[in-house]
Design an enzyme around this catalytic site. Structure first.
Site, PDB file in Angstrom:
ATOM      1  N   GLY A   1      39.765  39.527  32.701  1.00 20.44           N
ATOM      2  CA  GLY A   1      41.240  39.301  32.153  1.00 20.44           C
ATOM      3  C   GLY A   1      42.111  38.610  33.034  1.00 20.44           C
ATOM      4  O   GLY A   1      42.631  37.753  32.851  1.00 20.44           O
ATOM      5  N   ASP A   2      42.177  39.425  34.190  1.00 17.16           N
ATOM      6  CA  ASP A   2      43.044  38.809  35.218  1.00 17.16           C
ATOM      7  C   ASP A   2      42.812  37.288  35.549  1.00 17.16           C
ATOM      8  O   ASP A   2      43.472  36.376  35.775  1.00 17.16           O
ATOM      9  CB  ASP A   2      43.010  39.637  36.506  1.00 17.16           C
TER      10      ASP A   2
END
Length: 315
Positions: free
Chosen positions: A257-258
């Site tokens: 996600g990052d």
């Protein structure tokens, strides 16, 4: 003041960690278990964004708080990876160690982190005050218990007179409370988005409906990840982009996600196009998921080249 200077990117990680990832065959409680493999990474959502941005060729500065011998190691590991680390040193406690145990099932034990004092928070504000119009600031992850729960909102209120692009990757109230300050980008996953509205979101049509509601509350661009079901971007210019997930074997979903956030920022800075930012975000998130470590530029470009048919958009 840096007039005419290239836009700077800053990330903030309030509670960085040393991630100690150990593999144990048939882990059993109550006896001595021996590892078959172990890796140590610097961890934390903002730090992951910083490392992936650097991999993609974008200089950036990682801000946040570090303490003790573990904090020193996090700093060293970041510098080895070429990330500018400008952390505030906290006197009490140590930066946390998060243990990820891989065996028949995966188990995590996360540390607490240091005692961040009022004076430490003041130092962070002093650093944030040096940001210039046009800079990008990424606020990512949870806030330690020792800090005010309104921290993200306080920072955005404090900086509201600057023309910054602020990206917020957080959950629940942390996210909802900042919307009034018009973050440039938010990136909930479909479960987190559903949690905010008290609904279950499974289809892309539902994602679009509720992403638009987040825009009504003040978000500019809403990027929603759906794990194996792909992703959706509802952009501030009214365009909507959807994608299936690129095909590949998920090796390590930590940091995916990052990585998507970092890819979106990189794509946007390269092209000024939300469509390209979305495509880069999707492929960067997947490249990290398909790799033991965070995505490299070569891995991202390979996925972009082989997945052109996945992306559909409407202006």
């Amino acid at each position: 003041n840096r007039k005419g200077v290239e836009k700077m990117i800053y990330t903030v990680t309030f509670n960085p960690s040393l991630d100690y990832i150990v593999s144990v065959d048939n882990f059993t409680c109550g006896i001595v278990n021996r590892t078959t493999d172990e890796i140590i990474f610097p961890g934390g959502k903002g730090i992951n964004v910083s490392m992936v941005l650097k991999n993609l060729g974008f200089e950036n500065t990682a801000l946040g708080f570090l303490a003790g011998f573990t904090g020193n190691r996090i700093q060293d590991l970041l510098e080895e990876k070429g990330v500018r680390a400008d952390f505030i040193s906290v006197e009490k406690g140590i930066s946390r160690i998060n243990v990820k145990l891989r065996s028949n099932e995966e188990t995590e034990i996360n540390g607490q982190g240091p005692a961040i004092a009022e004076a430490d928070i003041k130092k962070l504000y002093e650093k944030l005050d040096t940001l210039s119009d046009g800079d990008i600031l990424v606020l990512a992850g949870s806030i330690p218990d020792v800090m005010p729960g309104s921290m993200y909102m306080d920072i955005m209120r404090h900086l509201q007179n600057k023309d910054l692009k602020i990206v917020v990757d957080a959950t629940k109230d942390l996210l909802v409370n900042v919307l009034q300050y018009h973050p440039f980008l938010i990136k909930p996953n479909n479960h987190e988005l559903g949690e905010i509205f008290g609904v279950k979101i499974e289809s892309k049509a539902d994602v679009i409906t509720y992403a638009k509601k987040m825009q009504e509350k003040g978000a500019r661009n809403v990027l929603v990840s759906m794990a194996g079901d792909g992703a959706v971007l509802v952009a501030e210019d009214g365009s909507i982009f959807q994608s299936e997930a690129p095909k590949g074997k998920v090796v390590n979903s930590v940091g995916a996600g990052d990585s998507m956030v970092a890819g979106f920022i990189a794509g946007y800075l390269e092209n000024g196009s939300y469509e390209k930012a979305f495509q880069m975000g999707v492929c960067t998130g997947s490249a990290s998921a398909f790799s033991e470590e965070l995505a490299t530029k070569a891995e991202v470009i390979a996925l972009l080249d082989s997945n052109k048919k996945l992306f559909i958009g409407e202006q």
